[in-house]
Design a protein around this motif. Structure first.
Motif, PDB file in Angstrom:
ATOM      1  N   GLY A   1     -14.269   5.270  -1.475  1.00 47.87           N
ATOM      2  CA  GLY A   1     -13.674   4.978  -0.172  1.00 47.87           C
ATOM      3  C   GLY A   1     -12.504   4.015  -0.237  1.00 47.87           C
ATOM      4  N   GLU A   2     -11.981   3.771  -1.435  1.00 48.91           N
ATOM      5  CA  GLU A   2     -10.885   2.807  -1.597  1.00 48.91           C
ATOM      6  C   GLU A   2      -9.632   3.219  -0.814  1.00 48.91           C
ATOM      7  OE1 GLU A   2      -8.132   0.729  -5.050  1.00 48.91           O
ATOM      8  OE2 GLU A   2      -9.765   2.060  -5.637  1.00 48.91           O
ATOM      9  N   LEU A   3      -9.226   4.474  -0.922  1.00 46.10           N
ATOM     10  CA  LEU A   3      -8.044   4.926  -0.179  1.00 46.10           C
ATOM     11  C   LEU A   3      -8.256   4.777   1.323  1.00 46.10           C
ATOM     12  CD1 LEU A   3      -6.893   8.160  -2.069  1.00 46.10           C
ATOM     13  CD2 LEU A   3      -5.736   5.946  -1.976  1.00 46.10           C
ATOM     14  N   PHE A   4      -9.442   5.121   1.780  1.00 46.61           N
ATOM     15  CA  PHE A   4      -9.751   5.006   3.205  1.00 46.61           C
ATOM     16  C   PHE A   4      -9.717   3.547   3.650  1.00 46.61           C
ATOM     17  CE2 PHE A   4     -12.738   4.661   6.787  1.00 46.61           C
ATOM     18  CZ  PHE A   4     -12.112   5.519   7.682  1.00 46.61           C
TER      19      PHE A   4
ATOM     20  N   PHE B   1      -7.374  12.558   8.832  1.00 51.04           N
ATOM     21  CA  PHE B   1      -7.685  13.575   7.830  1.00 51.04           C
ATOM     22  C   PHE B   1      -8.816  13.138   6.905  1.00 51.04           C
ATOM     23  CE2 PHE B   1      -3.328  14.933   9.006  1.00 51.04           C
ATOM     24  CZ  PHE B   1      -3.706  16.146   9.561  1.00 51.04           C
ATOM     25  N   HIS B   2      -8.970  11.844   6.684  1.00 50.56           N
ATOM     26  CA  HIS B   2     -10.128  11.365   5.913  1.00 50.56           C
ATOM     27  C   HIS B   2     -11.422  11.594   6.692  1.00 50.56           C
ATOM     28  CE1 HIS B   2      -8.779   9.376   2.217  1.00 50.56           C
ATOM     29  NE2 HIS B   2      -7.702   8.964   2.885  1.00 50.56           N
ATOM     30  N   LEU B   3     -11.366  11.372   8.000  1.00 51.85           N
ATOM     31  CA  LEU B   3     -12.585  11.435   8.810  1.00 51.85           C
ATOM     32  C   LEU B   3     -12.976  12.841   9.252  1.00 51.85           C
ATOM     33  CD1 LEU B   3     -12.115   8.318  11.136  1.00 51.85           C
ATOM     34  CD2 LEU B   3     -13.735   8.576   9.229  1.00 51.85           C
TER      35      LEU B   3
ATOM     36  N   GLY C   1     -12.763  13.794   3.305  1.00 50.31           N
ATOM     37  CA  GLY C   1     -13.804  12.777   3.352  1.00 50.31           C
ATOM     38  C   GLY C   1     -13.302  11.369   3.159  1.00 50.31           C
ATOM     39  N   VAL C   2     -14.195  10.427   3.384  1.00 45.96           N
ATOM     40  CA  VAL C   2     -13.866   9.010   3.245  1.00 45.96           C
ATOM     41  C   VAL C   2     -13.752   8.636   1.772  1.00 45.96           C
ATOM     42  CG1 VAL C   2     -14.734   6.676   3.646  1.00 45.96           C
ATOM     43  CG2 VAL C   2     -14.848   8.382   5.470  1.00 45.96           C
ATOM     44  N   ALA C   3     -14.668   9.117   0.958  1.00 49.08           N
ATOM     45  CA  ALA C   3     -14.638   8.862  -0.490  1.00 49.08           C
ATOM     46  C   ALA C   3     -13.986  10.061  -1.167  1.00 49.08           C
ATOM     47  CB  ALA C   3     -16.046   8.640  -1.019  1.00 49.08           C
ATOM     48  N   VAL C   4     -12.795   9.855  -1.699  1.00 43.16           N
ATOM     49  CA  VAL C   4     -12.025  10.930  -2.322  1.00 43.16           C
ATOM     50  C   VAL C   4     -12.386  11.032  -3.796  1.00 43.16           C
ATOM     51  CG1 VAL C   4      -9.679  11.725  -2.846  1.00 43.16           C
ATOM     52  CG2 VAL C   4     -10.152  10.589  -0.689  1.00 43.16           C
ATOM     53  N   GLN C   5     -12.396  12.262  -4.278  1.00 44.67           N
ATOM     54  CA  GLN C   5     -12.729  12.501  -5.675  1.00 44.67           C
ATOM     55  C   GLN C   5     -11.527  12.177  -6.574  1.00 44.67           C
ATOM     56  OE1 GLN C   5     -13.925  16.525  -6.376  1.00 44.67           O
ATOM     57  NE2 GLN C   5     -15.315  15.944  -8.006  1.00 44.67           N
ATOM     58  N   ASN C   6     -11.782  11.422  -7.644  1.00 45.90           N
ATOM     59  CA  ASN C   6     -10.745  11.126  -8.639  1.00 45.90           C
ATOM     60  C   ASN C   6     -10.568  12.320  -9.570  1.00 45.90           C
ATOM     61  OD1 ASN C   6     -10.242   8.416  -7.790  1.00 45.90           O
ATOM     62  ND2 ASN C   6     -12.139   7.802  -8.804  1.00 45.90           N
ATOM     63  N   THR C   7      -9.503  12.291 -10.356  1.00 44.41           N
ATOM     64  CA  THR C   7      -9.235  13.408 -11.269  1.00 44.41           C
ATOM     65  C   THR C   7     -10.313  13.547 -12.338  1.00 44.41           C
ATOM     66  OG1 THR C   7      -7.804  11.955 -12.564  1.00 44.41           O
ATOM     67  CG2 THR C   7      -6.743  13.390 -10.951  1.00 44.41           C
TER      68      THR C   7
ATOM     69  N   VAL D   1       0.833  -1.203   0.000  1.00 38.57           N
ATOM     70  CA  VAL D   1       0.000   0.000   0.000  1.00 38.57           C
ATOM     71  C   VAL D   1       0.867   1.253   0.000  1.00 38.57           C
ATOM     72  CG1 VAL D   1      -1.697   1.333   1.317  1.00 38.57           C
ATOM     73  CG2 VAL D   1      -1.996  -1.131   1.049  1.00 38.57           C
ATOM     74  N   PHE D   2       1.864   1.285   0.872  1.00 41.09           N
ATOM     75  CA  PHE D   2       2.714   2.473   0.950  1.00 41.09           C
ATOM     76  C   PHE D   2       3.532   2.671  -0.327  1.00 41.09           C
ATOM     77  CE2 PHE D   2       3.229   2.976   5.870  1.00 41.09           C
ATOM     78  CZ  PHE D   2       1.974   3.541   5.937  1.00 41.09           C
ATOM     79  N   ILE D   3       4.159   1.623  -0.814  1.00 38.12           N
ATOM     80  CA  ILE D   3       5.059   1.767  -1.966  1.00 38.12           C
ATOM     81  C   ILE D   3       4.287   2.115  -3.237  1.00 38.12           C
ATOM     82  CG2 ILE D   3       6.677   0.539  -3.468  1.00 38.12           C
ATOM     83  CD1 ILE D   3       7.720  -0.849  -0.881  1.00 38.12           C
ATOM     84  N   GLN D   4       3.124   1.511  -3.449  1.00 42.90           N
ATOM     85  CA  GLN D   4       2.372   1.837  -4.666  1.00 42.90           C
ATOM     86  C   GLN D   4       1.866   3.276  -4.653  1.00 42.90           C
ATOM     87  OE1 GLN D   4      -1.226   2.247  -5.201  1.00 42.90           O
ATOM     88  NE2 GLN D   4      -1.595   2.196  -3.012  1.00 42.90           N
ATOM     89  N   SER D   5       1.723   3.865  -3.460  1.00 41.61           N
ATOM     90  CA  SER D   5       1.266   5.258  -3.402  1.00 41.61           C
ATOM     91  C   SER D   5       2.404   6.253  -3.639  1.00 41.61           C
ATOM     92  CB  SER D   5       0.593   5.552  -2.065  1.00 41.61           C
ATOM     93  OG  SER D   5       1.558   5.690  -1.040  1.00 41.61           O
ATOM     94  N   LEU D   6       3.643   5.795  -3.556  1.00 40.73           N
ATOM     95  CA  LEU D   6       4.780   6.700  -3.701  1.00 40.73           C
ATOM     96  C   LEU D   6       4.852   7.325  -5.087  1.00 40.73           C
ATOM     97  CD1 LEU D   6       7.583   4.813  -1.750  1.00 40.73           C
ATOM     98  CD2 LEU D   6       6.127   6.692  -0.978  1.00 40.73           C
TER      99      LEU D   6
END
Length: 158
Positions: free
Chosen positions: A124-127, A104-106, A111-117, A18-23
């Motif tokens: 809520g996938e990131l959450f 910070f999501h909560l 928010g829990v559901a983040v807006q995509n580009t 999770v951490f590395i793919q977000s880098l």
């Protein structure tokens, strides 16, 4: 508990994944990252802390990404028997970083559901990934608490 202890590598690999793919997103200043950290920076500015989430701020995506990278590398290194002692510290670092993300999501406009580009929601996938990292890191801390000096001293004194 012995079975969970034996399969700690699963928790480690999940956190590192999770951490590395977000880098990639954090270190390339992707639009998704700009949206997330921009939203947080506007929120912080409303509280009088503008710039803390900006690219040069103390909580920028580069700083957070660096801590995620350090935690991931340390956790992966802890898979080697000679380096097992660093596991609880790496797990504590991961737990601290991801606790901030969940907070910070909560409790912010993010928010829990983040807006995509493209304007859609991530559902809520990131959450959900963050919650999985939190649970995994908490398990690793609990399973390796005997390697933490303060906990070890208290256990010996009792």
């Amino acid at each position: 508990m012995a079975t969970i202890r034996r399969y700690q590598f699963v928790f480690i690999l999940y956190i590192a994944f999770v951490f590395i793919q977000s880098l990639f997103f954090k270190f390339t200043n992707s639009p998704e990252t700009q949206y997330i950290f921009g939203t947080l920076d506007v929120w912080a500015a409303g509280l009088g802390f503008g710039g803390v989430f900006a690219p040069g701020g103390i909580f920028s995506q580069y700083v957070i990404g660096s801590f995620e990278l350090i935690a991931s590398v340390a956790l992966l290194l802890s898979l080697f028997p000679a380096l097992r002692l660093i596991r609880p510290y790496a797990a504590l670092l991961a737990l601290g970083v991801i606790s901030g993300a969940i907070f910070f999501h909560l409790f912010t406009p993010l928010g829990v559901a983040v807006q995509n580009t493209d304007g859609t929601s991530d559902g809520g996938e990131l959450f959900a990934l963050a919650c999985g990292v939190w649970v995994s890191a908490a398990f690793l801390v609990a399973l390796n608490r005997d390697r933490l000096p303060i906990v070890g001293r208290r256990a010996a004194a009792a």
